[in-house]
Design a protein around this motif. Structure first.
Motif, short mmCIF file in Angstrom:
data_model
loop_
_atom_site.label_atom_id
_atom_site.label_comp_id
_atom_site.label_asym_id
_atom_site.label_seq_id
_atom_site.Cartn_x
_atom_site.Cartn_y
_atom_site.Cartn_z
N GLY A 196 -9.60 4.66 -13.24
CA GLY A 196 -10.07 5.65 -14.12
C GLY A 196 -10.93 6.77 -13.72
O GLY A 196 -10.68 7.92 -14.40
N TYR A 197 -11.60 6.84 -12.70
CA TYR A 197 -12.26 7.83 -12.17
C TYR A 197 -12.72 7.60 -10.71
O TYR A 197 -13.15 6.71 -10.37
N SER A 198 -12.34 8.72 -9.97
CA SER A 198 -13.04 8.86 -8.61
C SER A 198 -12.56 10.03 -7.85
O SER A 198 -11.81 10.83 -8.45
N PHE A 199 -13.34 10.35 -6.93
CA PHE A 199 -12.96 11.71 -6.04
C PHE A 199 -12.55 11.47 -4.67
O PHE A 199 -12.69 10.35 -3.87
N CYS A 200 -11.84 12.44 -4.18
CA CYS A 200 -11.48 12.08 -2.94
C CYS A 200 -12.65 13.03 -1.87
O CYS A 200 -13.30 13.76 -2.33
N ILE A 248 -11.69 18.48 10.70
CA ILE A 248 -11.76 17.55 11.57
C ILE A 248 -13.26 17.02 11.82
O ILE A 248 -13.42 16.01 12.05
N THR A 249 -14.08 17.76 11.77
CA THR A 249 -15.82 17.68 11.72
C THR A 249 -15.96 16.26 10.66
O THR A 249 -16.79 15.38 11.23
N HIS A 250 -15.44 16.53 9.63
CA HIS A 250 -15.52 15.41 8.73
C HIS A 250 -14.45 14.48 8.25
O HIS A 250 -14.66 13.63 7.30
N ASN A 251 -13.57 14.36 9.10
CA ASN A 251 -12.79 13.33 9.20
C ASN A 251 -12.16 13.16 7.88
O ASN A 251 -11.87 12.04 7.32
N LEU A 252 -11.42 14.27 7.45
CA LEU A 252 -10.43 14.55 6.27
C LEU A 252 -9.23 14.06 6.20
O LEU A 252 -8.57 14.54 7.24
N TYR A 253 -8.79 13.38 5.43
CA TYR A 253 -7.30 12.58 5.45
C TYR A 253 -6.25 13.56 4.97
O TYR A 253 -6.10 13.92 3.80
N PHE A 254 -5.37 14.42 5.82
CA PHE A 254 -4.50 15.34 5.34
C PHE A 254 -3.65 14.74 4.76
O PHE A 254 -3.01 15.34 3.66
N GLU A 255 -3.10 13.55 4.66
CA GLU A 255 -1.91 12.91 3.92
C GLU A 255 -2.32 12.64 2.68
O GLU A 255 -1.41 12.35 1.82
N ARG A 256 -3.77 12.40 2.38
CA ARG A 256 -3.98 12.60 0.83
C ARG A 256 -3.28 13.81 0.32
O ARG A 256 -3.36 13.70 -0.93
N PHE A 257 -3.32 14.94 0.78
CA PHE A 257 -2.99 16.05 0.33
C PHE A 257 -1.36 16.23 0.30
O PHE A 257 -0.55 16.58 -0.86
N LEU A 258 -0.98 16.32 1.53
CA LEU A 258 0.55 16.40 1.87
C LEU A 258 1.04 15.13 2.95
O LEU A 258 0.42 15.20 3.89
N ASN A 259 2.18 14.82 2.36
CA ASN A 259 2.91 13.84 3.42
C ASN A 259 4.40 13.86 3.08
O ASN A 259 4.86 14.17 1.96
N PRO A 260 5.31 13.87 4.09
CA PRO A 260 6.57 13.96 3.93
C PRO A 260 7.22 13.35 2.79
O PRO A 260 8.15 13.66 2.33
N GLY A 261 6.62 12.14 2.45
CA GLY A 261 7.36 11.38 1.39
C GLY A 261 6.89 11.44 -0.16
O GLY A 261 7.33 10.98 -1.10
N TYR A 265 -13.90 6.92 -1.60
CA TYR A 265 -13.26 7.68 -1.62
C TYR A 265 -11.66 7.37 -2.07
O TYR A 265 -11.33 6.30 -1.77
N GLN A 266 -10.99 8.15 -2.91
CA GLN A 266 -9.82 7.89 -3.26
C GLN A 266 -8.85 7.46 -2.20
O GLN A 266 -8.07 6.67 -2.15
N GLU A 267 -8.94 8.45 -1.06
CA GLU A 267 -8.07 8.22 0.10
C GLU A 267 -8.26 6.63 0.82
O GLU A 267 -7.83 6.50 1.61
#
Length: 998
Positions: free
Chosen positions: A667-671, A322-335, A600-602
């Protein structure tokens, strides 16, 4: 077909076989690799692309007694997995078929075994793997007597007849014999023929072709296992029980992290994540990972899983999403259809114990993922030299040719090589990239509800670790959820450094990212030794940005990637006040924190969602951009993207710029969650360096972790004002010690000193004299010489090192004559003492560095004569041509857009580090000097970029070595010394130079 996964025998990949078979007009293709299913998912994907029907199988045994297993159903597939697992575990008779063979058709080469298996009730057929001859006549006759079919099999090991030479080369490598001594190879006619030739071979027996067609049709009904997502079970919990347990644990962890009552933002995010996790059936997965992590005191949960608040509340990860505004759907999303994973880092020397505990706890339901190791250029060249009976003296130089070619950079003197090296290089090129052997994935573990060998064959590594026969991509394709349990040397560094720091010196709570001293150090790039941010490129980016806060460190660790150089310059311009605006107003709010640039990837996913993609489509696009999916589908998504931008009213030119910025991730990046997790570890390391440099540098060197060699870290310690104390058998531990302003060299640094001898030293001290030491420790002759030259025995006697060597020689002489039952009394004569330079040279030979001074100071006379500048003065000479004498500590070769080779190198002296650039023309001229490493005089132009100065080299030469200090200096290797008893030859995986004695 037998693909190259029939290790050191097959020559072609499943994809190549499929393309060749489709072009010849075949409709079905069977993969029967020797004892494995490594190529199953490559076969399925390649057949889908080429329109072929895949047939899944395997082969066991040796010619002419092989068994071929063809799968006809899901039951047969499971039975094949069980069978191959038992075969690899060493069944009493590997050639016999153990267990149930329902759903399998067994094709047999041996007539007697055909009869035995038929009698035992297995479904069998005769495998006719060649044109009619005596053996095949007997086999066909026995099949007719038994009433079972005879099947025509092509049994292809290569695609073209010309590939037979490569097959023989591989068999020579496997047999460790000369190429002209190879006997264990298949005939030259085992290539993939056109269907007409195949039919003519078996024309005398047309019923065998009919049987082959019928078998192919039957087997093509099964086109691969479809088990869906296979999640690890949590104890004996049902899905609802696991969901309830996870909710209770997450709420308890949230109260611990955020207090009670929970902030409304935390409550909403937690409820949302728990609902998605429960809907996707991942509750047990989170609980299993929590149980693995919970007993360990220092871990780093990273990767996209660090975007989960649930993972943060379970203390799997350590960065607040929450503090760092991290995108949960990059990890899990229903689709999401594939299996996400959570990566956990443990201290490098604790990871193996964690893995053993996991494998012991879950038994036959757990194994590690395998890695297919291909031939690297140096390995390929070494093997070709051996099978051709050639000496390996020129391997180093020739390997450089192959490494350049592997990176698409051709050495300009290729045509000047003398025989037989052109032929050797040609053969080695054929090996590069082909599978060599199977190894263990660095940390991927799979846990399943039922025995794992019902999903995939399991075998053992050389160390007895169970591994599945798929790599990480195959595991993902099968729906098996991987948990990465990885080793991280920097966690060991932080652990050991904190153990040496008084508890009262570490604030509670410990928030190093808020410390102003640490931030200032990061802003000026003083991060050598600090995890993840010590590479030359990262230190330069820190200097150019002038930012040391947590948010910018997260951004920098993600944006510094290949294909992002243009974006980095634009980012720095905007960071330092340059005007900018979003490419389109729709991107506002998505890219605000990254100055309108995708870092970032996301960011790819978030922008795509803002333009009209679903979360599932956006994540799919992100994976394609990262080259983790079929690139052919990129065109489909590109059309979808431009269709969305048109509907949003974005003009084609702006849409093209947005698309190109997305393509920079190729080719290369980080989330961002990954970068944030590592940034927290980086800040912990940086805080320790800023406030407690002695224990920190001792821990860095002792854990053999980092981008640079020990020589470079010792130089950095000296620049921090630390005094380097020589190793001492009376005071040194095996590892390095750091207290106050002193750094005591550990016995591990003494080259050639065995760990067992080191343990005897630690257990036996204090020592009364040199002879007491010799009598109780009993070092061998090489060890005692190394200890003497390192200065580790200076405190035992008030004599010089020549006298210590004399005493050791006398003791060894008497020991050989059996006169050491009681301590021997020997008195050395007065011997001439070496000069200071000779003593330093001997010390350098056994330590790889000097304790009293930086080795570049040995060239003070030359520096004065040439009027060279010092590293700390570089910034005062921006825009000028200067000379500099430094010691090479790291280097990285890259390829320009035109395919030419150039190199970035780091040189240091007693005052600092200078980053140097060798552009292609200069690199070609001086690359011989750069291969040697060590000290160089550099002449070139000082260039300033956003406040950071570098040296663009135009000339370079080796300074004249002071008398008595000769030796060669060569590159730092890529991996640590394979002998754990000796000193660390290298530290970490970064490319650099390790000064080595002659």
């Amino acid at each position: 077909m037998h693909s190259h996964f029939s290790l050191l025998a097959g020559t072609g990949s499943p994809a190549r076989f499929c393309r060749a078979a489709a072009s010849l007009g075949y409709t079905h293709l069977a993969l029967t690799d020797s004892g494995n299913l490594h190529g199953l998912w490559d076969l399925v994907a390649s057949c889908r692309e080429t329109g072929l029907a895949p047939i899944i199988g395997a082969e066991t045994g040796r010619r002419p007694g092989r068994l071929f297993f063809f799968v006809t159903s899901a039951t047969g597939y499971r039975n094949l997995c069980f069978l191959l697992t038992r075969w690899h575990r060493g069944a009493a008779d590997r050639a016999m078929v153990p267990g149930d063979t329902s759903g399998l058709v067994l094709l047999v080469e041996d007539p007697d075994r055909l009869a035995d298996l038929h009698r035992d009730g297995h479904r069998v057929a005769a495998a006719l793997t060649g044109a009619p001859d005596g053996h095949n006549y007997r086999l066909r006759s026995r099949a007719r007597q038994l009433g079972c079919p005879a099947v025509a099999l092509q049994d292809s090991w290569f695609i073209r007849p010309s590939d037979h030479g490569l097959h023989r080369l591989l068999r020579a490598v496997a047999g460790r014999c000369r190429l002209d001594q190879v006997r264990d190879h298949v005939p030259a006619n085992r290539f993939l023929p056109d269907p007409g030739l195949f039919a003519r071979r078996f024309a005398p027996w047309p019923e065998t072709l009919k049987a082959a067609r019928e078998l192919a049709e039957e087997c093509s009904g099964f086109q691969g296992p479809e088990s869906g997502l296979v999640l690890p079970p949590y104890r004996n919990h049902t899905a609802s029980q696991a969901a309830a347990t996870l909710r209770r644990a997450a709420l308890a962890g949230a109260r611990k992290r955020y207090g009670h009552p929970l902030p409304e933002k935390v409550r909403r995010r937690l409820d949302h994540e728990l609902a998605v996790i429960h809907q996707m059936g991942f509750c047990s997965y989170f609980l299993v990972v929590r149980d693995i992590v919970r007993p360990v005191s220092r871990t780093c949960g990273r990767g996209s899983g660090a975007a989960s608040l649930v993972a943060y509340c379970l203390e799997i990860t350590n960065v607040c999403p929450i503090t760092h505004n991290l995108y949960f759907e990059r990890f899990l999303n229903p689709g999401r259809r594939d299996a996400p994973d959570i990566d956990i880092d443990f201290a490098w020397d604790e990871r193996d114990q964690v893995l053993r505990q996991v494998l012991d706890r879950y038994g036959d339901r757990a194994a590690m993922v395998c890695s297919v190791i291909g031939f690297r250029p140096r390995m390929a060249l070494r093997e070709v030299c051996r099978v051709m009976g050639l000496p390996a003296a020129e391997i180093k130089t020739m390997a450089h040719h192959l490494e350049l070619e592997a990176d698409h950079r051709s050495p300009e003197d290729r045509d000047t090589l003398e025989a037989p090296w052109p032929e050797v290089l040609s053969l080695a090129r054929q090996l590069v990239g082909r599978p060599r052997h199977i190894s263990v994935h660095p940390g991927g573990v799979v846990i399943t509800p039922r025995p794992l060998c019902g999903y995939v064959p399991v075998q053992s590594s050389g160390r007895g670790i169970p591994i599945v026969q798929w790599d990480k991509d195959g595991v993902e394709a099968a729906g098996l959820v991987k948990i990465d349990l990885l080793g991280n040397r920097s966690l060991g560094v932080i652990r050991d450094a904190l153990a040496r720091v008084p508890g009262s010196a570490v604030p509670r709570p410990w928030r190093p990212e808020e410390d102003p001293v640490t931030r200032r150090m990061l802003a000026r790039g003083g991060t050598m030794g600090c995890f993840y941010i010590e590479s030359p490129a990262m230190r330069l980016l820190q200097q150019r940005s002038g930012r040391g806060d947590f948010e910018h460190l997260v951004l920098h660790s993600s944006i510094i990637r290949p294909a992002a150089n243009t974006l980095i310059r634009e980012y720095l311009r905007r960071l330092h006040g340059g005007s900018w605006k979003h490419l389109h107003p729709l991107l506002a709010g998505v890219l605000d924190e990254t100055y309108g640039i995708m870092a970032y990837q996301e960011d790819v996913s978030r922008v795509a969602v803002r333009l009209g993609f679903t979360h599932e489509e956006a994540d799919r696009l992100r994976k394609i951009m990262a080259k983790k999916d079929n690139q052919k589908t990129l065109e489909i998504f590109q059309d979808r993207f431009f269709g969305c931008t048109a509907r949003c009213g974005i003009d084609p030119d702006t849409a093209g710029k947005i698309w190109e910025m997305m393509r920079s991730f190729e080719g290369y990046s980080f989330c961002k969650p990954h970068s944030a997790s590592y940034a927290r570890v980086s800040f912990q390391a940086a805080w320790l360096k800023a406030h407690h440099p002695a224990p920190f540098m001792a821990a860095v060197i002792s854990n053999q972790g980092g981008y640079y060699s020990t020589l470079a870290y010792v130089g950095e310690a000296m620049r921090l004002g630390l005094r380097i104390l020589r190793p001492d058998v009376q005071q040194s531990d095996w590892q390095w010690q750091g207290t106050a302003q002193h750094l005591r060299v550990g016995l591990m640094a003494v080259r050639g000193l065995g760990r067992e001898t080191g343990e005897r030293i630690l257990a036996g001290r204090p020592f009364a004299s040199m002879l007491d030491f010799l009598h109780r420790v009993r070092p061998d002759e090489d060890e005692i010489r190394a200890l003497v030259h390192s200065g580790a025995l200076d405190s035992l006697e008030e004599v010089g090192r020549p006298e210590l060597l004399w005493m050791a020689a006398a003791w060894h002489h008497k020991r050989k004559n059996g006169q050491t039952l009681f301590p021997v009394r020997v008195r050395p004569p007065v011997l001439p003492q070496p000069s200071s330079l000779e003593r330093l040279r001997a010390e350098f030979r056994v330590l790889g560095f000097l304790c009293e001074r930086h080795p570049v100071t040995l060239y003070d006379t030359i520096r004065s004569r040439l009027r060279t500048i010092l590293a700390r003065d570089l910034e005062h000479h921006a825009g000028r041509r200067v000379r500099y004498l430094g010691w090479c500590i790291s280097g990285k070769i890259i390829s320009t857009r035109t395919g030419e080779a150039m190199e970035f190198l780091s040189f240091d002296d007693e005052t600092g580090v200078v980053e140097c650039t060798f552009f292609p023309r200069v690199f070609r001229r001086y690359r011989g000097l750069l291969l040697d490493g060590g000290p160089l005089v550099l002449e070139g132009l000082v260039e300033e970029d956003f406040g950071a100065c570098t040296l663009t080299v135009q000339r370079a030469w080796k300074p004249h070595m002071p008398a008595g200090t000769g030796g060669c200096w060569c590159r730092k290797k890529y991996q640590a010394d394979a002998n754990p008893a000796g000193p660390p030859a290298t530290l970490g995986a970064g490319r650099g130079r390790q000064a080595m004695p002659p």
